[in-house]
Structure formats: C-alpha cells, structure tokens
Design a protein around this motif. Structure first.
Motif, PDB file in Angstrom:
ATOM      1  N   HIS A  32       0.851  -1.200   0.000  1.00  0.00           N
ATOM      2  CA  HIS A  32       0.000   0.000   0.000  1.00  0.00           C
ATOM      3  C   HIS A  32       0.879   1.239   0.000  1.00  0.00           C
ATOM      4  CE1 HIS A  32      -3.934  -1.852   0.785  1.00  0.00           C
ATOM      5  NE2 HIS A  32      -3.289  -2.708   1.563  1.00  0.00           N
ATOM      6  N   ASP A  33       0.427   2.274  -0.697  1.00  0.00           N
ATOM      7  CA  ASP A  33       1.051   3.579  -0.554  1.00  0.00           C
ATOM      8  C   ASP A  33       0.863   4.021   0.895  1.00  0.00           C
ATOM      9  OD1 ASP A  33       1.047   6.576  -0.387  1.00  0.00           O
ATOM     10  OD2 ASP A  33       1.658   6.366  -2.462  1.00  0.00           O
ATOM     11  N   ILE A  34       1.955   4.401   1.534  1.00  0.00           N
ATOM     12  CA  ILE A  34       1.910   4.727   2.960  1.00  0.00           C
ATOM     13  C   ILE A  34       0.884   5.807   3.256  1.00  0.00           C
ATOM     14  CG2 ILE A  34       3.261   5.778   4.823  1.00  0.00           C
ATOM     15  CD1 ILE A  34       5.684   4.216   3.769  1.00  0.00           C
ATOM     16  N   MET A  35       0.756   6.800   2.378  1.00  0.00           N
ATOM     17  CA  MET A  35      -0.172   7.905   2.641  1.00  0.00           C
ATOM     18  C   MET A  35      -1.633   7.468   2.551  1.00  0.00           C
ATOM     19  SD  MET A  35       1.916  10.108   3.561  1.00  0.00           S
ATOM     20  CE  MET A  35       0.908  11.579   3.760  1.00  0.00           C
ATOM     21  N   ASP A  36      -1.890   6.356   1.868  1.00  0.00           N
ATOM     22  CA  ASP A  36      -3.268   5.854   1.787  1.00  0.00           C
ATOM     23  C   ASP A  36      -3.712   5.182   3.081  1.00  0.00           C
ATOM     24  OD1 ASP A  36      -3.692   6.744  -0.785  1.00  0.00           O
ATOM     25  OD2 ASP A  36      -3.181   4.831  -1.727  1.00  0.00           O
ATOM     26  N   VAL A  37      -2.750   4.645   3.845  1.00  0.00           N
ATOM     27  CA  VAL A  37      -3.128   3.868   5.027  1.00  0.00           C
ATOM     28  C   VAL A  37      -2.598   4.451   6.333  1.00  0.00           C
ATOM     29  CG1 VAL A  37      -3.416   1.693   3.784  1.00  0.00           C
ATOM     30  CG2 VAL A  37      -1.149   2.295   4.696  1.00  0.00           C
ATOM     31  N   ALA A  38      -1.781   5.496   6.250  1.00  0.00           N
ATOM     32  CA  ALA A  38      -1.172   6.027   7.472  1.00  0.00           C
ATOM     33  C   ALA A  38      -1.142   7.550   7.463  1.00  0.00           C
ATOM     34  CB  ALA A  38       0.240   5.466   7.640  1.00  0.00           C
ATOM     35  N   SER A  39      -2.260   8.149   7.090  1.00  0.00           N
ATOM     36  CA  SER A  39      -2.353   9.616   7.120  1.00  0.00           C
ATOM     37  C   SER A  39      -3.811  10.011   7.339  1.00  0.00           C
ATOM     38  CB  SER A  39      -1.854  10.226   5.808  1.00  0.00           C
ATOM     39  OG  SER A  39      -2.800  10.025   4.771  1.00  0.00           O
ATOM     40  N   PRO A  40      -4.052  11.187   7.910  1.00  0.00           N
ATOM     41  CA  PRO A  40      -5.435  11.674   8.055  1.00  0.00           C
ATOM     42  C   PRO A  40      -6.143  11.805   6.706  1.00  0.00           C
ATOM     43  CG  PRO A  40      -3.941  12.964   9.430  1.00  0.00           C
ATOM     44  CD  PRO A  40      -3.076  12.101   8.555  1.00  0.00           C
ATOM     45  N   ILE A  41      -5.381  12.130   5.656  1.00  0.00           N
ATOM     46  CA  ILE A  41      -5.977  12.262   4.316  1.00  0.00           C
ATOM     47  C   ILE A  41      -6.480  10.902   3.833  1.00  0.00           C
ATOM     48  CG2 ILE A  41      -5.464  12.794   1.893  1.00  0.00           C
ATOM     49  CD1 ILE A  41      -3.399  14.858   2.988  1.00  0.00           C
ATOM     50  N   GLY A  42      -5.641   9.862   4.035  1.00  0.00           N
ATOM     51  CA  GLY A  42      -6.053   8.514   3.651  1.00  0.00           C
ATOM     52  C   GLY A  42      -7.290   8.067   4.417  1.00  0.00           C
ATOM     53  N   TRP A  43      -7.340   8.409   5.708  1.00  0.00           N
ATOM     54  CA  TRP A  43      -8.481   8.040   6.554  1.00  0.00           C
ATOM     55  C   TRP A  43      -9.756   8.718   6.063  1.00  0.00           C
ATOM     56  CZ3 TRP A  43     -10.398   4.862  10.068  1.00  0.00           C
ATOM     57  CH2 TRP A  43     -11.420   5.281  10.917  1.00  0.00           C
ATOM     58  N   LYS A  44      -9.639   9.985   5.717  1.00  0.00           N
ATOM     59  CA  LYS A  44     -10.821  10.723   5.246  1.00  0.00           C
ATOM     60  C   LYS A  44     -11.294  10.185   3.895  1.00  0.00           C
ATOM     61  CE  LYS A  44     -11.113  15.061   6.355  1.00  0.00           C
ATOM     62  NZ  LYS A  44     -10.932  16.543   6.429  1.00  0.00           N
ATOM     63  N   LYS A  45     -10.329   9.795   3.071  1.00  0.00           N
ATOM     64  CA  LYS A  45     -10.654   9.316   1.716  1.00  0.00           C
ATOM     65  C   LYS A  45     -11.281   7.924   1.740  1.00  0.00           C
ATOM     66  CE  LYS A  45      -7.284   8.134  -1.195  1.00  0.00           C
ATOM     67  NZ  LYS A  45      -6.126   8.288  -2.105  1.00  0.00           N
ATOM     68  N   ASN A  46     -10.726   7.030   2.559  1.00  0.00           N
ATOM     69  CA  ASN A  46     -11.206   5.646   2.539  1.00  0.00           C
ATOM     70  C   ASN A  46     -10.980   4.992   3.903  1.00  0.00           C
ATOM     71  OD1 ASN A  46     -11.878   2.983   2.006  1.00  0.00           O
ATOM     72  ND2 ASN A  46     -10.795   2.905   0.046  1.00  0.00           N
ATOM     73  N   PRO A  47     -11.831   5.310   4.889  1.00  0.00           N
ATOM     74  CA  PRO A  47     -11.617   4.761   6.230  1.00  0.00           C
ATOM     75  C   PRO A  47     -11.667   3.234   6.273  1.00  0.00           C
ATOM     76  CG  PRO A  47     -13.757   5.874   6.082  1.00  0.00           C
ATOM     77  CD  PRO A  47     -12.995   6.211   4.834  1.00  0.00           C
ATOM     78  N   LYS A  48     -12.474   2.623   5.401  1.00  0.00           N
ATOM     79  CA  LYS A  48     -12.544   1.156   5.417  1.00  0.00           C
ATOM     80  C   LYS A  48     -11.202   0.532   5.023  1.00  0.00           C
ATOM     81  CE  LYS A  48     -15.228  -2.858   4.014  1.00  0.00           C
ATOM     82  NZ  LYS A  48     -14.035  -3.713   3.881  1.00  0.00           N
ATOM     83  N   LEU A  49     -10.535   1.110   4.027  1.00  0.00           N
ATOM     84  CA  LEU A  49      -9.215   0.607   3.629  1.00  0.00           C
ATOM     85  C   LEU A  49      -8.241   0.696   4.800  1.00  0.00           C
ATOM     86  CD1 LEU A  49      -7.125  -0.305   1.467  1.00  0.00           C
ATOM     87  CD2 LEU A  49      -6.692   2.124   1.044  1.00  0.00           C
ATOM     88  N   VAL A  50      -8.282   1.822   5.504  1.00  0.00           N
ATOM     89  CA  VAL A  50      -7.375   2.014   6.640  1.00  0.00           C
ATOM     90  C   VAL A  50      -7.678   0.999   7.738  1.00  0.00           C
ATOM     91  CG1 VAL A  50      -6.616   3.624   8.426  1.00  0.00           C
ATOM     92  CG2 VAL A  50      -7.065   4.453   6.103  1.00  0.00           C
ATOM     93  N   LEU A  51      -8.954   0.825   8.058  1.00  0.00           N
ATOM     94  CA  LEU A  51      -9.320  -0.137   9.100  1.00  0.00           C
ATOM     95  C   LEU A  51      -8.923  -1.555   8.696  1.00  0.00           C
ATOM     96  CD1 LEU A  51     -12.862   1.109  10.243  1.00  0.00           C
ATOM     97  CD2 LEU A  51     -10.665   1.447  11.378  1.00  0.00           C
TER      98      LEU A  51
END
Length: 226
Positions: A32-51
């Motif tokens: 995974h791109d680190i910013m997609d899973v470890a940033s507030p922007i990633g969380w706002k964009k796709n919280p399910k992916l982060v979880l």
C-alpha cells in the motif's frame, strides 16, 4: 544505584519476528502507498481501507513471537534500569517481558475515537465501520499517522537526558522527531547502534559504536559488553 539504559527501537527490531518493515525499498507498506493507510488524508478518503489494513496488522501480531533481541532487552532489567522508547506499534517488547516501554507512534492493540486525541482503549480484535466510542465517534487505530503530532516525544526527551547508556536498534534514523532523540543524551554517554544497514550519524558528540548486524546478533554481543 542501577545505571539507566535508554533503548530506541525501530522497525528492524521486529523484522526478525516476521513483521514487515515500515519503509520497504519501493516506498510501499504491505503493497500500500503509505499515505493511503497512514495519514489523516487517507483516513478521510477511505476509512474502510485504513481499518482493513490495521486489522490485518493486528491479526499478524497473533502469529508472531518476540525474537532473541527483545528477550535480551527484558533480561537486562536484572542489572540495569531499562527504558525502551520504540517507534514500533507492535507489542513484542511487552510480550518479551520488558517493563518500561514508551510507544512514540501509538499501539496496534489500542483504539480511540477519531476526534478524541487523549483517549486510548485496549482493543485486540478488528475495528469495523460503525464501531464507536461513548461519544458516538467512529473508532480508529490509536496510531500516530503522517502529519499528526507525536505527543510522546515530550516524555521521551527527559529519559534520553538521564541515560547512562544509549542503545539504538533497527532504525534508519529517517523518521523525526524520533531520529533526533539521541542528541539529547549527555555528551559522555556511550551510544551503541545496531542495524544491518546502519545510517550515517552526523553531529553526534558521544562515543559511538556501530554493530552492523541484526537485533538478536547485536544484542548478544552487547549483553556481554555491558
């Protein structure tokens, strides 16, 4: 009075246990791109992916064990006052038996409401969309993401200032503010740096010994020295 050892550990500390390092050479973390899973922007964009991502990391914790490096750090408590400051979010130091552990970047086995910075709830299982705290806030990993403050650094600095011996294990020394912590040690305090691919350390006034090897190998040698 026991001498105080302050240990700063990074991803290489847990690599031998089978936990992938945070920054692979391709800049991805578990593909995974680190910013997609470890940033507030990633969380706002796709919280399910982060979880889902952190649920997988939490599940992996149940499959891995502390390595010999973790165990030796715990054993050192028999002769020294040992304070571990870790950049890692796993619980392998705890499981190896170390008593004093400060997690700079949060912990996989804790969660908090997405707007409740001070909250920390122990949580071993998956977090799902719809899981909320008592304020009806969606639960998120209690992890410090890129772009977020590192409040634990304020507790880490006094530990480093009071160290008699500093040990750095398995870190590229690229992530700040953690990478700057060693510079708070008193200038006469010896610093031991264990890493198979050690970074160059600039502007350090302390006596420095580099052990270019794994955490377990380096700690076996260092245990005899100490």
């Amino acid at each position: 009075m026991q001498k105080k050892i302050v240990v700063l550990t990074g991803a290489g500390m847990s690599a031998e246990s089978g936990i992938s390092t945070f920054r692979d050479s391709n800049g991805l973390w578990e593909n995974h791109d680190i910013m997609d899973v470890a940033s507030p922007i990633g969380w706002k964009k796709n919280p399910k992916l982060v979880l889902d991502f952190y649920n997988a990391r939490r599940a992996q914790l149940k499959e891995v064990q502390p390595n010999r490096g973790h165990e030796i750090l715990a054993e050192l408590e028999q002769s020294f006052n040992v304070q571990i400051i870790t950049q890692n979010v796993d619980n392998l130091h705890e499981r190896a038996g170390s008593s004093n552990i400060l997690h700079l970047h949060g912990e996989l086995v804790k969660v908090r409401g997405e707007f409740s910075d001070e909250e920390s709830i122990y949580w071993e299982n998956d977090i799902n969309l719809g899981d909320v705290n008592e304020n009806a806030e969606q639960l998120r990993p209690d992890i410090v993401w890129f772009g977020e403050q590192v409040p634990a650094i304020d507790f880490a600095i006094p530990h480093m200032q009071s160290a008699d011996i500093v040990i750095i294990i398995g870190t590229s020394l690229q992530v700040y503010p953690a990478a700057g912590l060693m510079h708070y040690a008193k200038s006469h305090v010896p610093v031991y740096y264990i890493d198979p691919n050690p970074a160059t350390i600039y502007d350090l006034k302390n006596p420095l010994e580099v052990l270019p090897m794994s955490a377990s190998e380096g700690m076996e040698i260092l245990k005899e020295k100490l």
